[in-house]
Design a protein around this motif. Structure first.
Motif, short mmCIF file in Angstrom:
data_model
loop_
_atom_site.label_atom_id
_atom_site.label_comp_id
_atom_site.label_asym_id
_atom_site.label_seq_id
_atom_site.Cartn_x
_atom_site.Cartn_y
_atom_site.Cartn_z
N SER A 65 0.84 -1.20 0.00
CA SER A 65 0.00 0.00 0.00
C SER A 65 0.88 1.25 0.00
CB SER A 65 -0.90 0.02 1.25
OG SER A 65 -1.80 -1.05 1.26
N HIS A 155 -2.05 3.83 9.66
CA HIS A 155 -2.59 4.24 8.37
C HIS A 155 -4.04 3.80 8.25
CE1 HIS A 155 1.77 4.26 7.64
NE2 HIS A 155 1.54 5.08 6.64
N GLU A 157 -6.91 2.85 5.38
CA GLU A 157 -6.94 2.41 3.99
C GLU A 157 -8.00 3.13 3.18
OE1 GLU A 157 -7.34 -1.79 3.65
OE2 GLU A 157 -5.18 -2.14 3.89
N ARG A 194 -4.31 -1.85 -2.62
CA ARG A 194 -4.82 -0.92 -1.63
C ARG A 194 -4.00 0.36 -1.66
NH1 ARG A 194 -9.87 -1.92 0.73
NH2 ARG A 194 -10.17 -4.17 0.87
N GLN A 195 -4.58 1.39 -1.08
CA GLN A 195 -3.87 2.66 -0.98
C GLN A 195 -4.11 3.25 0.41
OE1 GLN A 195 -5.56 6.01 -3.21
NE2 GLN A 195 -7.37 4.77 -3.66
N PHE A 196 -3.19 4.12 0.84
CA PHE A 196 -3.37 4.83 2.10
C PHE A 196 -4.36 5.97 1.88
CE2 PHE A 196 1.35 3.80 3.04
CZ PHE A 196 1.01 2.58 3.60
#
Length: 296
Positions: A65, A155, A157, A194-196
């Motif tokens: 991520s 973090h 998501e 996935r990304q932050f």
């Protein structure tokens, strides 16, 4: 637009001051940037692989991520001048490694909080609004209290994102994300990652005694932008800014992000979105090895 967690973060930051302390102090003076020269070692490739594996852990089936949207830092618990210096440095580092950087007035999604007691701050966040922890489960929130050292990082998501950059949309009726891309997955890529959505870095004020704004900002950058955790480092062969908070008072620490740190960060944001984690780690390792051995 204001970040939905911003009010809770602001309230909790100043709800648990140190005893006898009525206002945030200015714990770190500005310092000029320096470049760390990396010395060679006999097995650079193995050292690089261990360094990358320690800072980029994860399951084989799931890509790493990172921030895909623009990053927008907000610093709390320092003087306004120093807070802006930290934020400016974070923006500069982000831009240098190819991240999207928010402009003035952007909605903050990277929160840096300097406080007297990290556990009391976590208590304040839970009391005010536990949505400040974003997508973290109850178990993961409890695990934050057990993070060693002077900092705690987490973090939240964001929605999955496909290799072509299209974000998945959440179907309220079905209760899951729907991928908008037509690109097929393969053994080398997952079809999406996935990304932050946000990152929060809490640092205890005591750990900043004698450190510079640059050191604090570079430490935050490496942890917030990648999720790297210094606890996972098994060797002291590699010079890294990640040692700066918990080093002994008489220890020598980097004055800024080292060549290894910047190479890792550059590789992390240069890797292909959606590749499996083994491919991504290999890509990062090649970038680190190239930079630290000064390959053309």
């Amino acid at each position: 637009m204001r970040h939905p967690f911003l009010s809770a973060l602001l309230l909790a930051t100043f709800a648990a001051p140190a005893a006898g302390q009525t206002a945030p102090s200015a714990p770190v003076p500005a310092d000029e940037e320096t470049t760390i020269t990396v010395t060679g070692n006999r097995d650079v490739k193995k050292t690089v692989q261990d360094f990358v594996a320690a800072l980029a852990p994860g399951r084989t089936a799931r890509p790493l991520s990172r921030f895909e949207r623009e990053v927008c830092p907000l610093v709390l618990g320092m003087s306004p001048q120093q807070g802006e210096m930290v934020a400016a440095r974070l923006r500069r580092v982000a831009g240098q490694v190819g991240m999207k950087v928010g402009q003035k007035g952007c909605g903050p999604n990277l929160f840096v909080m300097v406080t007297a007691d990290k556990k009391k701050l976590l208590d304040g966040l839970k009391r005010v609004n536990d949505e400040a922890f974003g997508s973290l489960s109850g178990d993961k929130i409890r695990a934050l209290y057990r993070q060693p050292g002077a900092a705690v990082v987490w973090h939240s998501e964001g929605p999955p994102i496909a290799r072509d950059g299209k974000e998945a949309t959440f179907d309220e009726a079905k209760g899951y994300y729907i991928n908008q891309t037509t690109e097929a997955a393969s053994r080398l890529n997952s079809g999406g990652s996935r990304q932050f959505a946000s990152a929060t870095v809490v640092v205890e004020r005591r750990a900043l005694d004698g450190l510079s704004v640059t050191q604090l900002a570079d430490y935050v950058a490496l942890r917030a932008f990648t999720g790297a955790d210094p606890v996972r480092l098994k060797s002291d062969k590699v010079p890294t800014i990640l040692t700066v908070l918990d080093a002994a008072s008489d220890a020598e620490v980097p004055a800024s992000m080292t060549d290894w740190d910047l190479a890792f960060l550059s590789g992390f944001y240069g890797m292909r979105r959606g590749d499996n984690i083994a491919s991504q780690r290999s890509s990062i390792a090649r970038e680190v090895e190239k930079r630290v051995t000064k390959q053309p």
